[in-house]
Design an enzyme around this catalytic site. Sequence first.
Site, mmCIF file in Angstrom:
data_model
loop_
_atom_site.group_PDB
_atom_site.id
_atom_site.type_symbol
_atom_site.label_atom_id
_atom_site.label_comp_id
_atom_site.label_asym_id
_atom_site.label_seq_id
_atom_site.Cartn_x
_atom_site.Cartn_y
_atom_site.Cartn_z
ATOM 1 C CD GLU A 1 -2.396 -1.413 2.745
ATOM 2 O OE1 GLU A 1 -2.621 -0.371 3.415
ATOM 3 O OE2 GLU A 1 -2.702 -2.550 3.150
ATOM 4 C CD GLU B 1 -8.499 1.551 5.641
ATOM 5 O OE1 GLU B 1 -8.523 0.844 6.663
ATOM 6 O OE2 GLU B 1 -7.636 1.431 4.745
#
Length: 454
Positions: free
Chosen positions: A258, A369
């Site tokens: 990520e 997120e």
Amino acid sequence: MLILCRIRCPHFDHRIRRLNPCSSMASCSRKTSPIIHAFVIFLLVCSSSISPVYSSEPHNLHARNRTFRPDKELQKLKFIRQRLNKINKPAVKTIQSPDGDTIDCVLSHHQPAFDLPQLKGQRPLDPPEGPRVYERDGVMMTAEVEEEEEGEEHVQLWRMSGETCPEGTIPIRRTTEQDLLRASSVRRFGRKPGRRVRRDSTSNGHEHAVGYVSGGEYYGAKGSINVWAPHVSNPYEFSLSQLWVISGSFAHDLNTIEAGWQVSPELYGDNYPRFFTYWTNDAYEATGCYNLMCSGFVQTNNRIAIGAAISPISSYHGGQFDITLLIWKDPKHGNWWLEFGSGILVGYWPSFLFTHLRDHATMVQFGGEIVNTRPGGSHTSTAMGSGHFAGEGFGKASYFRNLEVVDWDNNLIPLPNLRVLADHPNCYDIRGGVNGVWGHYFYYGGPGRSVRCP
């Protein structure tokens, strides 16, 4: 060159702002440890008696059961010092950032990754050949790795001093005792909570608005994200925007890589948006970490500090500033490389860190997120992206643009069958599209708690 885009319109002109490299530097000494002063005072207060000390208030049962435990505090202090010694490597130079960070310039072969047995005694690898990209005439070309040029603008606050790290070193944001003491768990500092991470989950406190592709074999992903500083309502929540390269099941064997930007008061002690990386090979349970807080990612660049604040940022109804990220698998050695901007390689994740990602990814995701701790029993007011819904569009909502994946032959290609998903659309939503300038793109985000999101 490292490029930060100031986007005037998603369909027409892109004014490029180039980022300025730094020049000569000055060194700073490390500050005296504040926790040692506090602990000495604690020992002086407790030295007359190390037996349990109870509250004199007879009706306060909680206070009556509270004890001072010097042995436990000593153990915690010892663990913190050991952890800091492992994370913070000896610096050949330090740079003070305007936001309060200390950036240590560490010899590249002394960074945390080289504590791994597989890398002991080695040095960082040379840059590989990048993925081939489509030029305007449709011909596939190999992306060249370019050096930063004079006259470029800063992309991180620590660079505003005009200093950078010498060749042969890498910049590492120093982790402090305050960072560890601020964490909800000292032992899990620098890691995401262990959890199952299905994007349709509504029970783990993590909420998403993402675009994704799945069902194929993917060897990388690329996209541009505009950067904001969203409101985060309490220290144990965060807001981030990133891309994920994923393989394995959404269970204990999940592998992810990520990268993106995040606002995390718990991790960094402020509300600046910061460039970050993450990896795990067991669904965030025992492996992996943010940035360089454990042995794993090998940094090769001396001008980008992972975990450092990004500057400038986008403003509502004003200038839009984005960063471009590319993660791809080197066909020759199998390592996963990270590029920031245009042709600037930050470093790589060695292939041996992973199980499923030793081969390829089975899903790629882009998006936002947040963590929702439900303060007071209501939905959090932590914002995602700009804090505005996707329908507000350019200059107001957050976006991802020019989304691509890397295929088996090391070619960057447009996303096949991009799908979008918001697991709490009344709080954070997403809208996708495609055009000739932005390719595949989407707007996403939202304010969290509101009339729509009680």
